[in-house]
Design an enzyme around this catalytic site. Structure first.
Site, PDB file in Angstrom:
ATOM      1  N   GLU A  79      19.030 -32.981 -17.305  1.00 21.41           N
ATOM      2  CA  GLU A  79      18.635 -34.204 -18.004  1.00 21.41           C
ATOM      3  C   GLU A  79      18.414 -35.327 -16.985  1.00 21.41           C
ATOM      4  O   GLU A  79      19.153 -35.441 -16.000  1.00 21.41           O
ATOM      5  CB  GLU A  79      19.692 -34.603 -19.048  1.00 21.41           C
ATOM      6  N   HIS A 144      25.536 -29.986 -22.275  1.00 23.47           N
ATOM      7  CA  HIS A 144      24.877 -30.518 -23.454  1.00 23.47           C
ATOM      8  C   HIS A 144      23.480 -29.947 -23.679  1.00 23.47           C
ATOM      9  O   HIS A 144      22.941 -30.015 -24.785  1.00 23.47           O
ATOM     10  CB  HIS A 144      24.867 -32.046 -23.245  1.00 23.47           C
ATOM     11  N   ASP A 163      28.347 -33.395 -18.450  1.00 22.59           N
ATOM     12  CA  ASP A 163      28.506 -34.343 -19.563  1.00 22.59           C
ATOM     13  C   ASP A 163      29.853 -34.188 -20.279  1.00 22.59           C
ATOM     14  O   ASP A 163      30.374 -35.162 -20.850  1.00 22.59           O
ATOM     15  CB  ASP A 163      27.400 -34.126 -20.600  1.00 22.59           C
ATOM     16  N   TYR A 191      31.407 -40.877 -27.266  1.00 20.62           N
ATOM     17  CA  TYR A 191      30.509 -40.009 -26.488  1.00 20.62           C
ATOM     18  C   TYR A 191      30.430 -38.627 -27.148  1.00 20.62           C
ATOM     19  O   TYR A 191      29.335 -38.076 -27.338  1.00 20.62           O
ATOM     20  CB  TYR A 191      31.046 -39.888 -25.063  1.00 20.62           C
ATOM     21  N   HIS A 222      29.775 -38.870 -16.389  1.00 23.74           N
ATOM     22  CA  HIS A 222      29.773 -40.265 -16.854  1.00 23.74           C
ATOM     23  C   HIS A 222      31.221 -40.743 -16.985  1.00 23.74           C
ATOM     24  O   HIS A 222      32.090 -40.002 -17.467  1.00 23.74           O
ATOM     25  CB  HIS A 222      29.136 -40.397 -18.237  1.00 23.74           C
TER      26      HIS A 222
HETATM   27 FE1  FEO Z   1      23.048 -34.734 -21.057  1.00 17.38          FE
HETATM   28 FE2  FEO Z   1      24.319 -37.352 -19.187  1.00 17.38          FE
HETATM   29  O1  FEO Z   1      23.079 -36.080 -19.750  1.00 17.38           O
END
Ligand code: FEO
Length: 396
Positions: A79, A144, A163, A191, A222
């Site tokens: 991504e 994800h 993720d 999230y 993240h």
């Molecule tokens: Fe599925 Fe932070 O990207």
């Protein structure tokens, strides 16, 4: 500034204080794009950052090592928030081999001109030695995207989890024990609800794989790194993936002249009096991100809309579309709303909730023009029944 996780293992990501709209996700505290550098006999960069922040990532790396000498770039996820910087990073690291699985290589080729890139395909169980340390790969499809993967370093007991276990949470602190736990868990929950919820089965399989690993740190892509509260986040993921809910009734609604709002508040009152945690959320005053977060662990959800042109009000339809995609399963539901001379709003909501396979023990609850004291009592009783249905689900 790079931040050490261990000796010669450093965070080299980007803090995004500004973002508030992350492809529709309301990131009230911004986010971070985490990348990590492992310096050993061979050097590996674990993931990159969003495209505009490539130069900053390279500056951080250059303070630690010569980028032209980096041997490997692990791409755990294609991504663009993690791979967007890859073209610029690969230009700066011409010796580097990209380590990823086949699906990731194919996805990267759809995003970028990968013609000159050097790839080595890896899959679950494969290992690459850096010298004193090892990169071991664990494929985690749909957590994800189909190509998502974990990278585990057994010698350091660090799981680079992509993720999974992440949070859209920008802070100057890099570790879980440096920030207040309630705020951290709240961001981790938001999230999960908004990014991961549709993939509960895959998360459950991934947790089984993670349970086989000895972990002292979980370093997601993240937010902050889990080093003291790993049990909390793993336990929360197990609950969310299993669809565990609480004795909570969420009432989501849009209203034209406050009649549906009065119904919503009466449903909340009835549910609260019956012992549930209950809350009402006006869809034009509450972000979809927050609504989905509250729905994640709600045993029962009522959705209301006034009738507009024989249909659902558009903002309520948008929330239903969003929730349908996130696929919360097994909820008890109730449709309600007001109408004037032509009906349609509550009926369409009822159909929509039925398509989501929610249990709908009652017909849509409707009032014409204005609720009366009697119809508000009917709403309170419906709220109480929802509280009991939520309790049944919480106790399963
Ligand atoms: Fe599925 Fe932070 O990207």
């Amino acid at each position: 500034m790079h931040i050490p996780l261990r000796e010669d293992v450093d965070w080299v990501g980007h803090l995004d204080w500004q973002v508030r709209d992350f492809h529709g996700y309301e990131a009230v505290r911004g986010t971070t794009y985490n990348a990590y550098l492992i310096r050993d006999e061979r050097t590996a960069l674990i993931d990159t950052v969003k495209g505009p922040y490539a130069a900053e990532l390279l500056r951080k790396v250059a303070r630690l090592t010569d980028p032209t000498g980096v041997d490997y770039i692990v791409c755990n996820h294609a991504e663009p928030d993690h791979s967007g910087a890859l073209p610029e990073v690969i230009r700066a690291m011409p010796q580097a081999t990209v380590l990823c699985d086949k699906r990731c290589r194919d996805a990267l080729a759809r995003h970028y001109d990968t013609g000159g890139w050097r790839f080595e395909l890896v899959g679950s169980g494969d290992e690459i030695s850096l010298g004193r340390r090892t990169l071991r790969f664990v494929e985690t499809p749909m957590v994800h995207w189909p190509e998502s993967m974990f990278t585990y370093v057994p010698e350091e007991k660090i799981l680079f989890s992509m993720d999974a276990f992440g949070q859209h949470y920008c802070t100057s602190q890099r570790f879980d024990d440096q920030v207040p736990l309630p705020g951290l868990m709240s961001e981790a929950k938001a999230y999960y609800a908004n990014i991961i919820m549709p993939f509960g089965k895959q998360v459950a399989q991934t947790l089984k794989k993670a349970a086989e690993l000895e972990m002292e740190m979980i370093a997601p892509a993240h937010g902050v790194i889990w080093r003291s509260r790993g049990e909390e986040i793993l336990g929360a993921y197990a609950d969310w993936a299993a669809g565990r809910v609480s004795r909570k009734v969420v009432v989501v609604y849009d209203t034209m002249w406050e009649s549906t709002a009065q119904m919503a508040e009466a449903i909340v009152e009835g549910a609260a009096c019956a012992g549930a945690e209950a809350l009402a959320m006006h869809v034009r005053r509450t972000s979809m991100t927050r609504i989905a977060t509250e729905v994640l662990d709600a045993g029962a959800v009522a959705v209301g809309s006034s009738t507009l042109n024989r249909h659902v009000m558009p903002a309520a339809a948008a929330v239903l579309t969003y929730l349908e995609g996130l696929r919360p399963v097994g909820r008890a539901g109730l449709a309600f709303g007001s109408y004037g001379w032509g009906t349609g709003g509550p009926e369409r909501v009822h159909e929509w909730l039925g398509r989501m396979n929610w249990e709908l023990p009652e017909k849509p609850l409707k009032v014409q023009y204005r609720p009366t004291p009697e119809t508000l009592d009917t709403c309170r009783r419906a709220g109480a029944r929802l509280a009991h249905l939520a309790a049944e689900r919480a106790d399963r």
